[in-house]
Motif scaffolding. Structure first.
Motif, PDB file in Angstrom:
ATOM      1  N   GLY A 144     -13.524   6.488  -1.053  1.00 29.97           N
ATOM      2  CA  GLY A 144     -13.621   5.375  -0.123  1.00 29.97           C
ATOM      3  C   GLY A 144     -12.752   4.216  -0.572  1.00 29.97           C
ATOM      4  N   CYS A 145     -12.636   3.179   0.252  1.00 29.87           N
ATOM      5  CA  CYS A 145     -11.805   2.020  -0.096  1.00 29.87           C
ATOM      6  C   CYS A 145     -12.205   0.810   0.740  1.00 29.87           C
ATOM      7  CB  CYS A 145     -10.324   2.346   0.162  1.00 29.87           C
ATOM      8  SG  CYS A 145      -9.236   1.080  -0.483  1.00 29.87           S
ATOM      9  N   ASP A 146     -12.226  -0.351   0.068  1.00 30.05           N
ATOM     10  CA  ASP A 146     -12.584  -1.600   0.757  1.00 30.05           C
ATOM     11  C   ASP A 146     -11.378  -2.501   0.965  1.00 30.05           C
ATOM     12  OD1 ASP A 146     -15.699  -1.938  -1.167  1.00 30.05           O
ATOM     13  OD2 ASP A 146     -15.124  -0.641   0.521  1.00 30.05           O
ATOM     14  N   ASN A 147     -10.190  -2.037   0.574  1.00 33.09           N
ATOM     15  CA  ASN A 147      -9.023  -2.933   0.579  1.00 33.09           C
ATOM     16  C   ASN A 147      -8.499  -3.243   1.979  1.00 33.09           C
ATOM     17  OD1 ASN A 147      -9.088  -3.148  -2.177  1.00 33.09           O
ATOM     18  ND2 ASN A 147      -7.753  -1.383  -2.480  1.00 33.09           N
ATOM     19  N   ARG A 148      -8.759  -2.353   2.901  1.00 34.18           N
ATOM     20  CA  ARG A 148      -8.416  -2.569   4.305  1.00 34.18           C
ATOM     21  C   ARG A 148      -6.956  -2.961   4.505  1.00 34.18           C
ATOM     22  NH1 ARG A 148     -11.289  -0.332   8.130  1.00 34.18           N
ATOM     23  NH2 ARG A 148     -13.397   0.060   7.363  1.00 34.18           N
ATOM     24  N   CYS A 149      -6.028  -2.256   3.896  1.00 35.74           N
ATOM     25  CA  CYS A 149      -4.624  -2.497   4.193  1.00 35.74           C
ATOM     26  C   CYS A 149      -4.451  -2.228   5.682  1.00 35.74           C
ATOM     27  CB  CYS A 149      -3.730  -1.591   3.355  1.00 35.74           C
ATOM     28  SG  CYS A 149      -4.028  -1.817   1.589  1.00 35.74           S
ATOM     29  N   SER A 150      -3.724  -3.075   6.365  1.00 35.84           N
ATOM     30  CA  SER A 150      -3.750  -3.066   7.838  1.00 35.84           C
ATOM     31  C   SER A 150      -3.183  -1.793   8.456  1.00 35.84           C
ATOM     32  CB  SER A 150      -2.969  -4.273   8.372  1.00 35.84           C
ATOM     33  OG  SER A 150      -1.604  -4.150   7.989  1.00 35.84           O
ATOM     34  N   TYR A 151      -2.360  -1.019   7.739  1.00 36.24           N
ATOM     35  CA  TYR A 151      -1.740   0.194   8.290  1.00 36.24           C
ATOM     36  C   TYR A 151      -2.563   1.449   7.962  1.00 36.24           C
ATOM     37  CZ  TYR A 151      -0.588   0.133   3.384  1.00 36.24           C
ATOM     38  OH  TYR A 151      -0.695   0.047   2.010  1.00 36.24           O
ATOM     39  N   CYS A 152      -3.653   1.309   7.227  1.00 39.06           N
ATOM     40  CA  CYS A 152      -4.287   2.481   6.616  1.00 39.06           C
ATOM     41  C   CYS A 152      -5.615   2.871   7.274  1.00 39.06           C
ATOM     42  CB  CYS A 152      -4.541   2.203   5.135  1.00 39.06           C
ATOM     43  SG  CYS A 152      -5.275   3.606   4.283  1.00 39.06           S
ATOM     44  N   ALA A 153      -5.762   4.147   7.575  1.00 37.46           N
ATOM     45  CA  ALA A 153      -6.975   4.656   8.235  1.00 37.46           C
ATOM     46  C   ALA A 153      -8.010   5.157   7.238  1.00 37.46           C
ATOM     47  CB  ALA A 153      -6.587   5.797   9.173  1.00 37.46           C
ATOM     48  N   ILE A 154      -7.661   5.168   5.936  1.00 33.96           N
ATOM     49  CA  ILE A 154      -8.569   5.789   4.960  1.00 33.96           C
ATOM     50  C   ILE A 154      -9.945   5.125   4.898  1.00 33.96           C
ATOM     51  CG2 ILE A 154      -8.898   6.253   2.499  1.00 33.96           C
ATOM     52  CD1 ILE A 154      -5.952   7.035   2.400  1.00 33.96           C
ATOM     53  N   PRO A 155     -10.050   3.789   4.943  1.00 36.04           N
ATOM     54  CA  PRO A 155     -11.404   3.206   4.922  1.00 36.04           C
ATOM     55  C   PRO A 155     -12.268   3.718   6.091  1.00 36.04           C
ATOM     56  CG  PRO A 155      -9.793   1.548   4.400  1.00 36.04           C
ATOM     57  CD  PRO A 155      -9.015   2.751   4.831  1.00 36.04           C
ATOM     58  N   ASP A 156     -11.649   4.028   7.237  1.00 35.68           N
ATOM     59  CA  ASP A 156     -12.431   4.566   8.361  1.00 35.68           C
ATOM     60  C   ASP A 156     -12.735   6.046   8.142  1.00 35.68           C
ATOM     61  OD1 ASP A 156     -10.367   2.536  10.459  1.00 35.68           O
ATOM     62  OD2 ASP A 156     -12.381   2.134   9.647  1.00 35.68           O
ATOM     63  N   GLY A 188      -7.935   8.170  -7.336  1.00 36.66           N
ATOM     64  CA  GLY A 188      -8.912   7.530  -6.452  1.00 36.66           C
ATOM     65  C   GLY A 188      -8.073   6.797  -5.423  1.00 36.66           C
ATOM     66  N   GLN A 189      -8.681   6.176  -4.426  1.00 36.80           N
ATOM     67  CA  GLN A 189      -7.882   5.391  -3.499  1.00 36.80           C
ATOM     68  C   GLN A 189      -7.312   4.188  -4.237  1.00 36.80           C
ATOM     69  OE1 GLN A 189      -7.538   7.159  -1.097  1.00 36.80           O
ATOM     70  NE2 GLN A 189      -9.485   8.167  -0.642  1.00 36.80           N
ATOM     71  N   ASP A 190      -8.093   3.639  -5.161  1.00 31.34           N
ATOM     72  CA  ASP A 190      -7.690   2.474  -5.964  1.00 31.34           C
ATOM     73  C   ASP A 190      -8.393   2.593  -7.318  1.00 31.34           C
ATOM     74  OD1 ASP A 190      -7.875  -1.182  -5.476  1.00 31.34           O
ATOM     75  OD2 ASP A 190      -7.337   0.061  -7.202  1.00 31.34           O
ATOM     76  N   ALA A 225      -2.869   2.836  -8.978  1.00 30.37           N
ATOM     77  CA  ALA A 225      -3.293   1.496  -9.420  1.00 30.37           C
ATOM     78  C   ALA A 225      -2.854   0.498  -8.345  1.00 30.37           C
ATOM     79  CB  ALA A 225      -2.639   1.153 -10.756  1.00 30.37           C
ATOM     80  N   HIS A 226      -3.755  -0.422  -7.959  1.00 30.43           N
ATOM     81  CA  HIS A 226      -3.405  -1.409  -6.929  1.00 30.43           C
ATOM     82  C   HIS A 226      -2.855  -2.656  -7.616  1.00 30.43           C
ATOM     83  CE1 HIS A 226      -3.546  -4.218  -3.631  1.00 30.43           C
ATOM     84  NE2 HIS A 226      -4.019  -3.299  -2.802  1.00 30.43           N
ATOM     85  N   PRO A 227      -1.648  -3.132  -7.212  1.00 32.69           N
ATOM     86  CA  PRO A 227      -1.046  -4.280  -7.917  1.00 32.69           C
ATOM     87  C   PRO A 227      -1.913  -5.530  -7.931  1.00 32.69           C
ATOM     88  CG  PRO A 227       0.151  -3.743  -5.885  1.00 32.69           C
ATOM     89  CD  PRO A 227      -0.791  -2.621  -6.144  1.00 32.69           C
ATOM     90  N   ASN A 264      -1.850  -6.922   4.616  1.00 33.92           N
ATOM     91  CA  ASN A 264      -3.099  -7.284   3.920  1.00 33.92           C
ATOM     92  C   ASN A 264      -3.161  -6.670   2.517  1.00 33.92           C
ATOM     93  OD1 ASN A 264      -5.634  -8.453   3.590  1.00 33.92           O
ATOM     94  ND2 ASN A 264      -6.684  -6.610   4.341  1.00 33.92           N
ATOM     95  N   ARG A 265      -2.027  -6.810   1.776  1.00 36.29           N
ATOM     96  CA  ARG A 265      -1.969  -6.209   0.439  1.00 36.29           C
ATOM     97  C   ARG A 265      -2.538  -7.128  -0.635  1.00 36.29           C
ATOM     98  NH1 ARG A 265      -2.010  -1.320  -0.881  1.00 36.29           N
ATOM     99  NH2 ARG A 265      -0.665  -1.535  -2.684  1.00 36.29           N
ATOM    100  N   LYS A 266      -3.027  -8.309  -0.278  1.00 34.90           N
ATOM    101  CA  LYS A 266      -3.743  -9.152  -1.251  1.00 34.90           C
ATOM    102  C   LYS A 266      -2.883  -9.621  -2.433  1.00 34.90           C
ATOM    103  CE  LYS A 266      -8.186  -7.036  -0.171  1.00 34.90           C
ATOM    104  NZ  LYS A 266      -7.665  -6.350   1.040  1.00 34.90           N
TER     105      LYS A 266
END
Ligand code: SF4
Length: 432
Positions: A144-156, A188-190, A225-227, A264-266
């Protein structure tokens, strides 16, 4: 309950996380009395562990299921599991498939097979993982992932981020290292968020400190790894632990502030540059793999030039490149400023061309050097194929070793003779 041993055929698509999920499915089937077959035509149970991340992957999953359907035997069961059925309700439109099991419901497979009388007692405890085929193994830290990058469907598709338990991961790692594995690859996703959702003080540096003590482990590698989440503590543990390879997979996706914000890469461009500077200051020999998306809505010529200049300046060792894929249900899907396909293609080829030159020049500089190679397989011609510490499995190049009688799992000191576009050619170091 059936007396006959039913056979299963499993096709895995998508990412390394899907490979680990497929292993869990195999372990459950083996302990339910099934035997594996590589011949789809003789299988009673046929499974495709699908990917639903982007359009190309969705098409590949559907094509694969149709191919399996056309080659199945009468009375067999065709199951689509994984991410595609987690993202779309396909039952009404895809009649060729008998059962859809989203990635979050894989544990319903054996109860279903039990209900139709296809399982049998084996009296054996189930293994932790499928016996490793290669001397490397993936360790999934979370899902799973909570980062919600705007192009990514993985959190859904995969749902909210959750870390696996520290002890579960360690015991799986021990099992793998007791069974042929020399290299563990953390996925992992992150991976940099590992443990932060748990209140048992789990976190990546602590897990690494525990994993490097496992007997038989030679190499430990951090992927995904997420930057925005790569902390100084994690950099410190990479710098200080010998078995933890000076290699990081760090998906950056873009460098333009405008685009990073829309994604939304934070983290912004300056933050990314500072991070890379800190990494290289602490670990001068660090090898960096990254991924970029070109053609994101609103990407101007200047944004793309900035990305080219960034790659020219940073000189990544390995790079995965994606063309933006509009995915319904994601925030980016609604963004204005879609880029024309031909421009996306042009930018894709331009960046790929630049990176090929950078990678080749870096690999050429390795010629004459000595490196340790982990032998992964030996081809029919007796040529050993392996990887050095700066080559991750399945995504980076390999190193060919010109020495007969090598076997998978061997680790050998070699001298790099020359570099190809992606791969290295070597010979064993002469005994002094
Ligand atoms: S970090 Fe971003 S790109 Fe990666 S899985 Fe999470 S939402 Fe998707």
């Amino acid at each position: 309950m059936s007396n006959l041993t039913k056979k299963y055929y499993l096709e895995t698509l998508g990412c390394a996380k899907n490979e680990v999920d497929s292993e869990a499915i195999e372990v459950s089937l083996i302990s339910a009395g099934f035997a594996k077959t590589d011949d789809v035509g003789s299988a009673d149970l046929i499974l495709v562990n699908s990917c639903g991340f982007i359009n190309d992957a969705k098409i590949e999953s559907i094509d694969t299921a149709l191919y399996l359907h056309m080659n199945r035997k009468k009375g067999s069961l065709l199951v689509m599991c994984g991410c595609l059925p987690a993202r779309y309700n396909m039952e009404r439109i895809f009649k060729e498939v008998d059962l859809f099991l989203p990635s979050t419901n894989h544990n319903q497979l054996v109860p279903y097979l039990n209900k139709i009388g296809w399982t049998k007692k084996t009296g054996e405890d189930s293994e932790k993982r499928v016996r490793p085929r290669y001397p490397y193994g993936y360790l999934k830290l979370s899902d799973g992932c909570d980062n919600r990058c705007s192009y990514c469907a993985i959190p859904d598709i995969k749902g909210v981020f959750y870390s696996r338990s520290f002890d579960e991961i360690v015991s799986e790692a021990e099992y793998l290292c007791q069974n042929f594995v020399k290299e563990l690859v953390l996925i992992g996703q992150d991976t940099t968020m590992f443990g932060l959702d748990r209140n048992d003080k789990s976190e990546l540096p602590k897990l690494v400190n525990r994993l490097v003590r496992i007997e038989g482990l030679k190499w430990l590698r951090i992927m995904y790894a997420h930057p925005a989440h790569l902390t100084d503590e994690i950099i410190e543990v990479v710098a200080s632990k010998d078995k933890l390879l000076k290699y990081i997979d760090l998906p950056i996706q873009h460098i333009s502030d405008e685009i990073l914000k829309k994604m939304n890469r934070k983290i912004d461009g300056k933050g990314i540059m500072n991070l890379i500077a800190r990494l290289r200051a602490s670990i001068p020999e660090i090898v960096l793999r990254t991924t970029f998306i070109v053609g994101f809505p609103g990407e101007t010529d200047n944004d793309f030039e900035e990305l080219l200049d960034f790659c020219e300046e940073v000189q990544f060792d390995n790079l995965g490149l994606f063309k933006y894929s509009p995915e319904e249900g994601t925030l980016a899907f609604k963004l204005k400023g879609r880029i024309d396909e031909t421009i996306i293609e042009e930018r894709y080829l331009t960046l790929l061309d630049l990176q090929n030159k950078i990678s080749k020049a870096k690999l050429d500089r390795r010629a004459g050097k000595t490196e340790l190679v982990l032998i992964q397989e030996v081809d029919d011609g007796g040529v050993a194929i392996g990887r050095t510490w700066f080559q991750a499995p399945e995504v980076d190049g390999v190193t060919y070793v010109d020495k007969p009688d090598m076997k998978p799992g061997d680790m050998i000191e070699v001298r790099i003779k020359r570099a190809g576009a992606y791969d290295l050619f070597s010979e064993p170091l002469k005994e002094e």
